[in-house]
Design a protein around this motif. Sequence first.
Motif, PDB file in Angstrom:
ATOM      1  N   LEU A  93       6.931  10.101 -32.707  1.00 34.79           N
ATOM      2  CA  LEU A  93       5.773   9.096 -32.705  1.00 34.79           C
ATOM      3  C   LEU A  93       4.814   9.172 -31.650  1.00 34.79           C
ATOM      4  CD1 LEU A  93       7.304   5.930 -34.287  1.00 34.79           C
ATOM      5  CD2 LEU A  93       6.425   7.865 -35.576  1.00 34.79           C
ATOM      6  N   ALA A  94       5.117  10.487 -30.677  1.00 32.93           N
ATOM      7  CA  ALA A  94       4.241  10.455 -29.481  1.00 32.93           C
ATOM      8  C   ALA A  94       2.813  11.107 -29.963  1.00 32.93           C
ATOM      9  CB  ALA A  94       4.754  11.726 -28.680  1.00 32.93           C
ATOM     10  N   VAL A  95       1.911  10.170 -29.304  1.00 31.98           N
ATOM     11  CA  VAL A  95       0.472  10.311 -29.549  1.00 31.98           C
ATOM     12  C   VAL A  95      -0.044  11.660 -28.837  1.00 31.98           C
ATOM     13  CG1 VAL A  95      -2.107   9.551 -29.416  1.00 31.98           C
ATOM     14  CG2 VAL A  95       0.095   8.140 -29.822  1.00 31.98           C
ATOM     15  N   SER A  96      -0.236  12.586 -29.329  1.00 32.36           N
ATOM     16  CA  SER A  96      -0.503  13.858 -28.781  1.00 32.36           C
ATOM     17  C   SER A  96      -1.572  14.606 -29.392  1.00 32.36           C
ATOM     18  CB  SER A  96       0.577  14.811 -28.404  1.00 32.36           C
ATOM     19  OG  SER A  96       0.306  16.082 -27.875  1.00 32.36           O
ATOM     20  N   SER A  97      -2.336  15.674 -28.915  1.00 36.17           N
ATOM     21  CA  SER A  97      -3.582  16.479 -29.727  1.00 36.17           C
ATOM     22  C   SER A  97      -2.859  17.565 -30.347  1.00 36.17           C
ATOM     23  CB  SER A  97      -4.454  16.847 -28.410  1.00 36.17           C
ATOM     24  OG  SER A  97      -3.658  17.643 -27.579  1.00 36.17           O
ATOM     25  N   GLU A  98      -1.482  17.935 -29.618  1.00 32.73           N
ATOM     26  CA  GLU A  98      -0.722  19.080 -30.312  1.00 32.73           C
ATOM     27  C   GLU A  98       0.027  18.585 -31.542  1.00 32.73           C
ATOM     28  OE1 GLU A  98       1.531  20.682 -27.500  1.00 32.73           O
ATOM     29  OE2 GLU A  98       0.079  21.384 -25.907  1.00 32.73           O
ATOM     30  N   GLY A  99       0.001  16.994 -31.897  1.00 26.20           N
ATOM     31  CA  GLY A  99       0.907  16.673 -33.050  1.00 26.20           C
ATOM     32  C   GLY A  99       2.227  16.482 -32.694  1.00 26.20           C
ATOM     33  N   ALA A 100       2.931  15.687 -33.357  1.00 27.17           N
ATOM     34  CA  ALA A 100       4.096  15.412 -33.054  1.00 27.17           C
ATOM     35  C   ALA A 100       5.291  16.570 -33.581  1.00 27.17           C
ATOM     36  CB  ALA A 100       4.855  14.360 -33.975  1.00 27.17           C
ATOM     37  N   PRO A 101       6.166  16.730 -32.582  1.00 31.77           N
ATOM     38  CA  PRO A 101       7.003  17.820 -32.585  1.00 31.77           C
ATOM     39  C   PRO A 101       8.067  18.113 -33.757  1.00 31.77           C
ATOM     40  CG  PRO A 101       8.002  16.589 -30.907  1.00 31.77           C
ATOM     41  CD  PRO A 101       6.584  15.897 -31.377  1.00 31.77           C
ATOM     42  N   ARG A 102       8.346  16.559 -34.495  1.00 32.82           N
ATOM     43  CA  ARG A 102       9.087  16.879 -35.626  1.00 32.82           C
ATOM     44  C   ARG A 102       8.510  16.477 -36.988  1.00 32.82           C
ATOM     45  NH1 ARG A 102      13.273  12.049 -33.075  1.00 32.82           N
ATOM     46  NH2 ARG A 102      13.714  13.191 -30.972  1.00 32.82           N
ATOM     47  N   GLY A 103       9.199  16.742 -37.854  1.00 32.29           N
ATOM     48  CA  GLY A 103       8.635  16.804 -39.275  1.00 32.29           C
ATOM     49  C   GLY A 103       8.645  15.422 -39.953  1.00 32.29           C
ATOM     50  N   ASP A 104       8.284  15.503 -41.232  1.00 32.79           N
ATOM     51  CA  ASP A 104       8.286  14.224 -41.907  1.00 32.79           C
ATOM     52  C   ASP A 104       9.440  13.284 -42.083  1.00 32.79           C
ATOM     53  OD1 ASP A 104       5.716  14.857 -42.399  1.00 32.79           O
ATOM     54  OD2 ASP A 104       6.052  15.592 -44.531  1.00 32.79           O
ATOM     55  N   GLY A 105      10.530  14.124 -42.277  1.00 35.49           N
ATOM     56  CA  GLY A 105      11.831  13.678 -42.317  1.00 35.49           C
ATOM     57  C   GLY A 105      12.223  12.638 -40.856  1.00 35.49           C
ATOM     58  N   ALA A 106      11.882  13.258 -39.780  1.00 34.28           N
ATOM     59  CA  ALA A 106      12.090  12.402 -38.480  1.00 34.28           C
ATOM     60  C   ALA A 106      11.227  11.067 -38.649  1.00 34.28           C
ATOM     61  CB  ALA A 106      11.695  13.306 -37.306  1.00 34.28           C
ATOM     62  N   VAL A 107       9.920  11.166 -39.129  1.00 35.79           N
ATOM     63  CA  VAL A 107       9.300  10.192 -39.091  1.00 35.79           C
ATOM     64  C   VAL A 107       9.716   8.971 -39.992  1.00 35.79           C
ATOM     65  CG1 VAL A 107       6.988   9.296 -39.629  1.00 35.79           C
ATOM     66  CG2 VAL A 107       7.232  11.346 -38.561  1.00 35.79           C
ATOM     67  N   ILE A 108      10.506   9.620 -41.300  1.00 35.97           N
ATOM     68  CA  ILE A 108      10.960   8.708 -42.271  1.00 35.97           C
ATOM     69  C   ILE A 108      12.219   8.083 -41.676  1.00 35.97           C
ATOM     70  CG2 ILE A 108      11.939   8.508 -44.483  1.00 35.97           C
ATOM     71  CD1 ILE A 108       9.947  10.699 -45.327  1.00 35.97           C
ATOM     72  N   LEU A 109      12.984   8.907 -41.069  1.00 33.28           N
ATOM     73  CA  LEU A 109      14.420   8.241 -40.493  1.00 33.28           C
ATOM     74  C   LEU A 109      14.138   7.324 -39.454  1.00 33.28           C
ATOM     75  CD1 LEU A 109      17.420   8.546 -40.335  1.00 33.28           C
ATOM     76  CD2 LEU A 109      17.013  10.391 -38.651  1.00 33.28           C
ATOM     77  N   SER A 110      12.963   7.555 -38.433  1.00 29.88           N
ATOM     78  CA  SER A 110      12.715   6.342 -37.438  1.00 29.88           C
ATOM     79  C   SER A 110      12.434   5.347 -38.131  1.00 29.88           C
ATOM     80  CB  SER A 110      11.629   7.134 -36.697  1.00 29.88           C
ATOM     81  OG  SER A 110      12.008   8.248 -35.946  1.00 29.88           O
ATOM     82  N   ALA A 111      11.488   5.411 -39.186  1.00 29.10           N
ATOM     83  CA  ALA A 111      10.910   4.100 -39.761  1.00 29.10           C
ATOM     84  C   ALA A 111      12.089   3.279 -40.383  1.00 29.10           C
ATOM     85  CB  ALA A 111      10.027   4.327 -40.817  1.00 29.10           C
ATOM     86  N   ILE A 112      12.851   4.115 -41.111  1.00 31.73           N
ATOM     87  CA  ILE A 112      14.097   3.364 -41.663  1.00 31.73           C
ATOM     88  C   ILE A 112      15.179   2.573 -40.660  1.00 31.73           C
ATOM     89  CG2 ILE A 112      16.297   3.809 -43.059  1.00 31.73           C
ATOM     90  CD1 ILE A 112      14.650   6.111 -44.804  1.00 31.73           C
ATOM     91  N   LEU A 113      15.442   3.633 -39.576  1.00 27.87           N
ATOM     92  CA  LEU A 113      16.387   3.044 -38.737  1.00 27.87           C
ATOM     93  C   LEU A 113      15.640   1.811 -38.118  1.00 27.87           C
ATOM     94  CD1 LEU A 113      17.741   6.085 -37.135  1.00 27.87           C
ATOM     95  CD2 LEU A 113      19.124   4.509 -38.322  1.00 27.87           C
ATOM     96  N   ALA A 114      14.370   1.777 -37.814  1.00 27.34           N
ATOM     97  CA  ALA A 114      13.796   0.701 -37.173  1.00 27.34           C
ATOM     98  C   ALA A 114      14.037  -0.718 -38.037  1.00 27.34           C
ATOM     99  CB  ALA A 114      12.615   0.933 -36.988  1.00 27.34           C
ATOM    100  N   ASN A 115      13.869  -0.331 -39.105  1.00 27.47           N
ATOM    101  CA  ASN A 115      13.981  -1.978 -40.128  1.00 27.47           C
ATOM    102  C   ASN A 115      15.391  -1.968 -40.385  1.00 27.47           C
ATOM    103  OD1 ASN A 115      11.167  -2.548 -40.410  1.00 27.47           O
ATOM    104  ND2 ASN A 115      11.061  -1.267 -42.379  1.00 27.47           N
ATOM    105  N   LEU A 116      16.131  -0.990 -40.338  1.00 27.03           N
ATOM    106  CA  LEU A 116      17.637  -1.015 -40.805  1.00 27.03           C
ATOM    107  C   LEU A 116      18.287  -1.979 -39.938  1.00 27.03           C
ATOM    108  CD1 LEU A 116      19.837  -0.483 -42.793  1.00 27.03           C
ATOM    109  CD2 LEU A 116      20.219   1.689 -41.777  1.00 27.03           C
TER     110      LEU A 116
END
Length: 203
Positions: A93-116
Amino acid sequence: MSLEFLLTSLVIVASPGTGVLITLGAGLSRGRRAAVVAAFGCTLGIVPHMLAAITGLAALLHASALAFEAVRWAGIAYLLWMAWMTLRDEGALAVSSEGAPRGDGAVILSAILANLLNPKLSIFFFAFLPQFVAAEDAQPVVTMLGLSGVFMAMTFGIFMVYGIFAAAARRHVLQRPSVLAWMRRGFAAAFAALGARLALKER
């Protein structure tokens, strides 16, 4: 479905929390599509808590101090880890002009874990849903599933609005390195504050 349920759900969903931070971070770091993906991940993270409440597993968390504390401290550790990674600008979730280094799966996993890893959500659903099920309801489980579906739809929609708004401001933010630095610190502080709040809460 009552107006009271819709209004209560709206207030709960729109209140800033971990999911909002994740969606905002995704929108700022990778744009509109990533914001939608993050909103979807946050919505998926509700499913285990919803099922736990409907099947009665939330009652176990409420009754068992050991089970509750284990999940709670895992959640605290994860939020603090997210704060550290955001501060270092190395997380998904890093705010960067180059974009986050991980893909959609990592974003979804982070979101699920945060709530889980937040036992409060299970207990919340356990206390929240039954209030809107009539005592004479012949199919309370079906009714709770329907209410949960509406709650999840509201979550996805409102989080998308947050994320798309962040994505719209992305270009202006990325052009200002000092703003990026303060954004990272702000997100890190917010994750740490959420972890501290979870640590200080009692069952």
